[in-house]
Design a protein around this motif. Structure first.
Motif, short mmCIF file in Angstrom:
data_model
loop_
_atom_site.label_atom_id
_atom_site.label_comp_id
_atom_site.label_asym_id
_atom_site.label_seq_id
_atom_site.Cartn_x
_atom_site.Cartn_y
_atom_site.Cartn_z
N LYS A 260 0.85 -1.18 0.00
CA LYS A 260 0.00 0.00 0.00
C LYS A 260 0.89 1.24 0.00
CE LYS A 260 -3.64 2.19 2.69
NZ LYS A 260 -4.39 2.15 3.93
N GLY A 261 0.67 2.08 -0.91
CA GLY A 261 1.44 3.32 -0.98
C GLY A 261 2.82 3.08 -1.56
N VAL B 226 11.42 5.89 2.93
CA VAL B 226 11.71 6.26 4.31
C VAL B 226 11.74 7.78 4.39
CG1 VAL B 226 13.37 6.08 6.19
CG2 VAL B 226 13.05 4.15 4.64
N VAL B 227 10.86 8.33 5.22
CA VAL B 227 10.78 9.76 5.42
C VAL B 227 11.02 10.03 6.91
CG1 VAL B 227 9.33 11.82 5.26
CG2 VAL B 227 9.14 10.02 3.54
N GLN C 53 7.18 4.85 4.98
CA GLN C 53 5.88 5.25 4.46
C GLN C 53 5.34 4.11 3.60
OE1 GLN C 53 4.37 8.25 5.27
NE2 GLN C 53 6.13 8.49 6.63
N GLY C 54 4.12 3.70 3.79
CA GLY C 54 3.53 2.60 3.05
C GLY C 54 3.71 1.28 3.80
N ILE C 55 3.12 0.24 3.25
CA ILE C 55 3.20 -1.09 3.87
C ILE C 55 4.12 -1.96 3.02
CG2 ILE C 55 1.92 -3.15 4.54
CD1 ILE C 55 -0.52 -1.34 4.96
N GLN C 56 5.16 -2.46 3.65
CA GLN C 56 6.18 -3.20 2.94
C GLN C 56 6.17 -4.67 3.34
OE1 GLN C 56 10.22 -2.17 3.96
NE2 GLN C 56 10.89 -2.48 1.86
#
Length: 177
Positions: free
Chosen positions: A66-67, A71-72, A77-80
């Protein structure tokens, strides 16, 4: 009350000192050390080899569900999904299982099979010896009966008519000379 504590403690001590508990503890410690060796082989040799054919180390392979996976500020960020990490763990497990099977289980199974065959052969020899001892005793009995001049069944069972040699009855019992 103090006696009950001592008996419980002594029972616990006896439990800990039994051979199989100590063997299990040694196996766990050696297993943990062996796991470190296998993990090192997978991370140090197998993962880089896979990375040489791909674009990165095996554990670095991942997919975003998702997304976007970026890395922020130190946060993902998002699902890995880290499927490379799972694949690396599966390889570690398979290598460990193969080493345990081929270096421990298979040789032990061969040793136990040889021991079972040896025990079975030993039982067969003991049974044969019992049978042959019985046959020898029968031959001795028959030979003794033949020397006395009587029949085999009456001398061996003691249920004869009582007129044979050595019975105290009959003409042979009191020779006239």
């Amino acid at each position: 009350m103090a006696e009950k504590k001592e008996s419980v403690l002594e029972g616990f001590k006896a439990f800990l000192m039994r051979g199989n508990v100590i063997d299990l503890a040694v196996a766990v410690v050696i297993g943990a050390a062996f796991t470190n060796i296998v993990n090192s082989v997978v991370k140090g040799i197998i993962n880089p080899i896979v990375g040489a054919f791909g674009t990165k180390d095996l554990e670095g392979y991942a997919s975003c569900v998702k997304g976007t996976c970026v890395v922020v500020n130190g946060e993902m960020q998002g699902i890995q999904l880290q499927w490379g990490l799972v694949l690396s763990s599966i390889l570690s497990f398979l290598i460990t299982a193969a080493v345990v099977y081929f270096l421990m289980v298979l040789p032990m199974a061969k040793v136990l099979a040889k021991r079972a065959a040896h025990d079975k052969a030993k039982e067969g020899v003991a049974e044969t010896m019992e049978i042959s001892e019985l046959e020898v005793l029968k031959e001795i009995r028959d030979h003794l009966v033949a020397q006395r001049g009587g029949s085999g069944s009456t001398a061996s069972t003691g249920t004869g008519t009582g007129t044979g040699p050595g019975t105290g009855k009959g003409p042979e019992a009191h020779p006239t000379s």
